[in-house]
Write a protein that holds these residues in place. Sequence first.
Motif, PDB file in Angstrom:
ATOM      1  N   MET A 142       0.842  -1.174   0.000  1.00 32.05           N
ATOM      2  CA  MET A 142       0.000   0.000   0.000  1.00 32.05           C
ATOM      3  C   MET A 142       0.896   1.248   0.000  1.00 32.05           C
ATOM      4  N   THR A 143       0.609   2.182  -0.904  1.00 33.64           N
ATOM      5  CA  THR A 143       1.378   3.426  -0.960  1.00 33.64           C
ATOM      6  C   THR A 143       0.611   4.529  -0.246  1.00 33.64           C
ATOM      7  N   VAL A 144       1.362   5.404   0.367  1.00 30.58           N
ATOM      8  CA  VAL A 144       0.768   6.535   1.078  1.00 30.58           C
ATOM      9  C   VAL A 144       0.886   7.756   0.184  1.00 30.58           C
ATOM     10  N   ASP A 145      -0.220   8.476   0.038  1.00 33.14           N
ATOM     11  CA  ASP A 145      -0.195   9.697  -0.761  1.00 33.14           C
ATOM     12  C   ASP A 145       0.721  10.723  -0.091  1.00 33.14           C
ATOM     13  N   PRO A 146       1.516  11.432  -0.898  1.00 39.74           N
ATOM     14  CA  PRO A 146       2.406  12.455  -0.317  1.00 39.74           C
ATOM     15  C   PRO A 146       1.595  13.562   0.348  1.00 39.74           C
ATOM     16  N   ASP A 147       2.119  14.058   1.442  1.00 41.51           N
ATOM     17  CA  ASP A 147       1.487  15.166   2.153  1.00 41.51           C
ATOM     18  C   ASP A 147       1.791  16.462   1.404  1.00 41.51           C
ATOM     19  N   PRO A 148       0.759  17.196   0.953  1.00 38.86           N
ATOM     20  CA  PRO A 148       1.015  18.444   0.202  1.00 38.86           C
ATOM     21  C   PRO A 148       1.876  19.444   0.966  1.00 38.86           C
ATOM     22  N   GLY A 149       1.743  19.503   2.276  1.00 40.79           N
ATOM     23  CA  GLY A 149       2.567  20.422   3.065  1.00 40.79           C
ATOM     24  C   GLY A 149       4.037  20.043   3.028  1.00 40.79           C
ATOM     25  N   GLU A 150       4.322  18.759   3.109  1.00 43.19           N
ATOM     26  CA  GLU A 150       5.703  18.293   3.041  1.00 43.19           C
ATOM     27  C   GLU A 150       6.289  18.517   1.651  1.00 43.19           C
ATOM     28  N   VAL A 151       5.489  18.220   0.624  1.00 43.79           N
ATOM     29  CA  VAL A 151       5.942  18.452  -0.753  1.00 43.79           C
ATOM     30  C   VAL A 151       6.236  19.938  -0.950  1.00 43.79           C
TER      31      VAL A 151
END
Length: 146
Positions: free
Chosen positions: A1-10
Motif C-alpha cells: 500500500m502506498t501513502v499519498d504524499p502530504d502536500p505540506g511536506e511536498v
Amino acid sequence: MTVDPDPGEVAAVLLASVSVLVRRVRQVPAEGGLTMPERTALALLDRSGPTTSSALAREVQITAQAMGATLGALRDRGLVERRPDPDDGRRAVLLVTDAGRQALRDKRNARAELIARALTGGEFTPAELARLAAAAPLLDRLAQHL
C-alpha cells in the motif's frame, strides 16, 4: 500500500530546493553587468509593457526615488526609453529598447547555460534528466496557481 504524499511536506521540500536553485542562478554574471534592481525593473517593463516609473516602484515596493535612479541608469545605457504617455500628455511612460531586450536575453541565456553545464557535469542519469524534464511543466503549472 502506498501513502499519498502530504502536500505540506511536498511544498516545504519544493520551496527549499527551488529557493536554492534560484539564488544560485541569480548570481550568474552576464555581459553588461545588470544589477539586481536594474534586472528587476527591465524584466518587469518587458513583461508588462510601457508604464510609469511610479507604477514600477509600486509594483516592486520601493520608493519612487530609488526606481528613478535605477531607470535613469538604464536610460543612460540605452536599455529603456521615455515616451509621452498616449493617454496623458503630461506624463511619460518607459519602455524597453531592443538593446534592453537583448540584455535580458543574454542574462537568460547565461542562466540556461549554467544549468545545462550542471546537468551535464552533475552526473545525472538519463532517467533523472527525463524526470527533471517532466517536472518542468508541473512547476510552471504550480507557479500559475500561486
